[in-house]
Enzyme design. Structure first.
Site, PDB file in Angstrom:
ATOM      1  N   ASP A 209       0.855  -1.199   0.000  1.00 23.23           N
ATOM      2  CA  ASP A 209       0.000   0.000   0.000  1.00 23.23           C
ATOM      3  C   ASP A 209       0.882   1.237   0.000  1.00 23.23           C
ATOM      4  O   ASP A 209       2.072   1.174   0.280  1.00 23.23           O
ATOM      5  CB  ASP A 209      -0.886   0.011   1.250  1.00 23.23           C
ATOM      6  CG  ASP A 209      -0.052   0.026   2.521  1.00 23.23           C
ATOM      7  OD1 ASP A 209       0.182   1.117   3.066  1.00 23.23           O
ATOM      8  OD2 ASP A 209       0.387  -1.053   2.969  1.00 23.23           O
ATOM      9  N   ASP A 211       1.591   4.508   2.117  1.00 23.34           N
ATOM     10  CA  ASP A 211       1.355   4.896   3.502  1.00 23.34           C
ATOM     11  C   ASP A 211       0.467   6.141   3.540  1.00 23.34           C
ATOM     12  O   ASP A 211      -0.019   6.605   2.507  1.00 23.34           O
ATOM     13  CB  ASP A 211       2.696   5.116   4.219  1.00 23.34           C
ATOM     14  CG  ASP A 211       2.596   4.925   5.714  1.00 23.34           C
ATOM     15  OD1 ASP A 211       2.102   3.867   6.131  1.00 23.34           O
ATOM     16  OD2 ASP A 211       3.011   5.825   6.452  1.00 23.34           O
TER      17      ASP A 211
END
Length: 289
Positions: A209, A211
């Site tokens: 992902d 952040d």
């Protein structure tokens, strides 16, 4: 030269190692506590491999609760000479999207609840750590990733936060501004302890992902990263299989000295060393003690 044994530490989502053959479990006792799980010893091709799921079977241990000293001591006792950490992480850079593998070369340690050394009162040691990963091992990982057509980059800084909560937006923006590449919760003190144990270490930071630094997006949540994690785990299996297929039989000398980190590190003279600590250091430092 010593025989090479490849150790693999599996992070979130990686609790077994696909392709491992002739598997047997090793219950290794350590003076530091119990490792996260029994070690799994086997082979891929001709390469001996020892696998350990960092969070335990069933993901029972949070990053702060892992007994990192027990894990590294157990791997050392099992003969591991080269250790690859497979770790889920968040990205601080647009050019490091989910699915990218980052072969990091630096760390920023922001942990504060963890025992970070085998040494201490009764036997003081200071190992060199300016270059925390083993270049030869990183080069082999990069070659394997290229041969498997896996998206990857060589180099980058990994911030290790304490967790288990994800970052605030302020924290994420601050580390991005510092030039860090990825953030995770587990590679410290693991890398430091591997250096003290004279095990060559490298990290494959598997991006799941972005952040929390992107204001246009919601914050990081586990539900949003599980699908990426599953794809990363499958790719990690291919990476390890390719790495093992071309791994040397004999341990290579490390250009940054990770295989001889204790040569001049211990400062406490023999007459002043604590016998109880010396007994605990038997596996870690027997070469120099």
């Amino acid at each position: 030269m010593a025989k090479a044994t490849l150790g693999i530490i599996g992070g979130s989502g990686l609790y077994d190692l696909p392709g491992l053959q002739d598997v047997r479990e090793l219950d290794v006792a350590t003076p530091w506590g119990e490792p996260s799980a029994p070690l799994k010893e086997g082979r891929i091709g001709a390469t001996r491999i020892v696998f350990l799921p960092r969070h335990g079977i069933g993901h029972r241990f949070s990053p702060s609760d892992i007994d990192y000293r027990a894990n590294i001591d157990a791997l050392k006792r099992a003969g591991v000479t080269d250790l690859v950490s497979l770790s889920a992480c968040g990205s601080y850079r647009e050019d490091l999207p989910p699915g990218m593998f980052v072969l990091v070369d630096q760390f920023i340690d922001r942990t504060f609840r963890r025992e970070s050394s085998f040494f201490g009162a009764g036997c003081v040691a200071h190992v060199a750590f300016s270059d925390p990963v083993a270049p030869n091992l990183v080069a082999r990982l990069a070659k394997a990733a290229a041969e498997e057509n896996l998206a990857h980059i060589v180099g980058g800084t990994y911030v290790c936060m304490e967790g288990p909560q994800f970052s605030t937006r302020a924290e994420s923006s601050a580390y991005k501004a510092m030039g860090a590449s990825v953030v995770g919760m587990t590679n410290m003190p693991e890398a430091k302890l591997a250096r003290e144990a004279e095990i060559s270490y490298a990290t494959v930071a598997m991006v799941t992902d972005y952040d929390a630094w992107r204001p246009q997006e919601a914050g990081v949540e586990v539900s949003s990263i599980l699908e990426v994690m599953r794809a990363n785990v499958a790719a990690a299996g291919r990476l390890v299989a390719r790495l093992a297929a071309e791994f040397p039989e004999e341990r290579e000398a490390c250009p940054v000295g990770s295989d001889r980190a204790l040569d001049y590190a211990i400062l406490t003279p023999p007459d002043f060393r604590d016998p109880a600590l010396m007994a605990k250091l038997e596996a870690i430092a027997s070469r120099v003690l």
